[in-house]
Write an enzyme that holds these catalytic residues in place. Structure first.
Site, PDB file in Angstrom:
ATOM      1  N   GLU A 328       0.824  -1.168   0.162  1.00 38.16           N
ATOM      2  CA  GLU A 328       0.128  -0.056  -0.076  1.00 38.16           C
ATOM      3  C   GLU A 328       0.792   1.163   0.163  1.00 38.16           C
ATOM      4  O   GLU A 328       0.753   2.237  -0.873  1.00 38.16           O
ATOM      5  CB  GLU A 328      -1.046  -0.085   1.245  1.00 38.16           C
ATOM      6  CG  GLU A 328      -1.733   1.109   1.447  1.00 38.16           C
ATOM      7  CD  GLU A 328      -2.378   1.330   2.796  1.00 38.16           C
ATOM      8  OE1 GLU A 328      -3.271   2.005   2.763  1.00 38.16           O
ATOM      9  OE2 GLU A 328      -2.093   0.493   3.670  1.00 38.16           O
ATOM     10  N   HIS A 329       1.836   1.278   0.964  1.00 33.61           N
ATOM     11  CA  HIS A 329       2.744   2.265   1.086  1.00 33.61           C
ATOM     12  C   HIS A 329       4.186   1.817   0.650  1.00 33.61           C
ATOM     13  O   HIS A 329       4.439   0.846   1.497  1.00 33.61           O
ATOM     14  CB  HIS A 329       2.911   3.157   2.414  1.00 33.61           C
ATOM     15  CG  HIS A 329       1.320   3.510   2.786  1.00 33.61           C
ATOM     16  ND1 HIS A 329       0.664   2.605   3.706  1.00 33.61           N
ATOM     17  CD2 HIS A 329       0.558   4.506   2.541  1.00 33.61           C
ATOM     18  CE1 HIS A 329      -0.685   3.375   3.954  1.00 33.61           C
ATOM     19  NE2 HIS A 329      -0.795   4.653   3.206  1.00 33.61           N
TER      20      HIS A 329
END
Length: 435
Positions: A328-329
């Site tokens: 996601e990040h």
């Protein structure tokens, strides 16, 4: 506190199978959310009220928050928080405004054009989670791209909170007021997704629902996809950091902790070719976690099977690992971080260098923090203006352009054994199209 996976020597063929990942059994949750969604479908507001009472301990006669309460929350908002939210909104608008699409017309042949029109969905439901933390930032991240896309009708929903008189957290209400959103509902969980999908007497049905939530929200999205459009089945938050010996272990540890703070299922993964950095980060984790407010939650997240330190031979191998993980990040804390980041294929958002922590993206970078999780970044994007737009092809052909294409249409229709398709072209001419 955090496990290690040693992939030095050779990388396995199926990298995803050996990398840390949270267990998120959306299928199991389907059995729990199905009766809730069916109940809302058949009984509307009465069902929403009963499920809110059962799950949140709040009995609200009406789901919609009075507009006066939305504005009162803004009036009572502390000045520094208001200033920070206003700046977050300003930066988000700058980025998302540049994502707007323009209609494009292609001249295929003389007299024949195809125009792609970008049309916003008519109405969206925007879900803002509640519970362990308060997420006015998620109001910003949902509302700004919808507004910049030109969505005509939008509603925000967030779980009812007993400590705030059955309303969503006042900071969430204040963020809605700052953005000019007056339709806010005090509903959370699967019943909120069903409310948007089927509509109630208080909340007209929506065409699309966006925003992160817990496993039951994800399960309701999966169940109702097709009844209503969804952005994604967002799971627990994830951070992966690709770092080499040039990275500062204090920064790396702090960034891992920042995302572990969200939830006991939050994932924090370090991929590095520097064993000395791994050792230093472990030391820093122990020291920094002991000083944090939510140390129990963070410790559980870091010790879970979804978190770990992955050792690789070099940065090139590390890139293969983070692409397989599809975080996601993803932070890049290496020498020549820009060049390394440019080689990344799979990530929801990429944070480059020592001065771009994920926390900046959560609030004030201007980027969106509603991002794909669970490895879905290999095929999905984060929330953006495009999430709220539909591309519609408009086809215009004059008689000569159709006549020029007619014979080939007939040939292809016959090849597919669909002669009526060819007949629809022949019917437009008083001469026979060769077959």
């Amino acid at each position: 506190m955090i496990s290690r996976i040693d992939l030095r020597g050779s990388l396995p063929g199926d990298l995803r199978s050996v990398l840390p990942r949270a267990d998120l059994d959306v299928e199991a949750a389907l059995d729990k959310v199905r009766p809730i969604c069916d109940d809302v479908r058949h009984r509307g507001s009465a069902a929403v009220r009963e499920h809110t009472r059962a799950f949140d301990g709040v009995d609200r006669e009406r789901s919609r928050v009075p507009v006066a309460e939305v504005h009162a929350a803004l009036a009572a908002l502390a000045a520094p928080v208001r200033d920070a939210l206003e700046e977050s909104i300003r930066r988000a608008r700058l980025v998302h405004r540049d994502q707007r699409r323009t209609d494009v017309t292609t001249n295929v042949v003389p007299g024949g054009t195809v125009t792609e029109r970008w049309i916003p969905v008519d109405r969206v439901g925007l879900y803002v989670p509640g519970g362990r933390a308060v997420y006015p930032s998620s109001v910003v991240m949902n509302v700004v791209p919808a507004q910049e896309a030109g969505v005509g009708s939008l509603a925000v929903t967030s779980p009812a909170q007993k400590e705030f008189g059955g309303l969503p957290h006042p900071t969430i209400l204040a963020a809605c007021a700052l953005l000019g959103v007056e339709e806010v509902h005090a509903v959370g969980g699967a019943q909120a997704i069903a409310m948007f999908a089927y509509g109630t007497d208080e909340c007209p049905r929506a065409d699309l629902v966006t925003g992160p939530g817990n496993v039951y929200v994800a399960a309701a999205k999966r169940l109702l996809k097709g009844v209503i459009g969804i952005d994604s089945e967002a799971g627990p938050t994830e951070i992966a950091i690709l770092a080499d010996a040039t990275a500062d272990p204090v920064h790396v540890a702090a960034d891992l902790i920042s995302q572990a703070e969200h939830d006991t299922l939050a994932a924090a993964v370090l991929v590095t070719d520097a064993p000395a950095l791994a050792d230093a980060v472990e030391t820093e984790l122990k020291a920094q976690v002991a000083r944090t407010k939510h140390s129990e939650r963070i410790t559980a997240a870091l010790a879970g099977r979804q978190s770990g330190i992955v050792l690789v031979d070099d940065v090139a191998a590390g890139l293969k690992v983070v692409d397989a993980y599809a975080a996601e990040h993803l932070e890049i804390q290496t020498a020549d971080a820009d060049a390394v980041a440019a080689r990344v294929r799979n990530a929801g958002a990429i944070f480059v260098g020592p001065h771009a922590p994920v926390s900046l993206g959560d609030y004030l970078a201007g980027s969106n923090h509603v991002l794909p999780t669970g490895g879905c970044a290999c095929h999905s994007s984060g929330l953006s203006v495009q999430s709220f737009l539909r591309g519609v092809h408009v086809v215009r052909y004059d008689e000569a352009a159709l006549a020029d294409a007619a014979a080939r249409v007939v040939v292809l229709a016959d090849a597919e054994d669909l002669p009526a398709h060819g007949a629809a072209v022949r019917a437009r001419f008083d001469w026979k199209v060769p077959s």
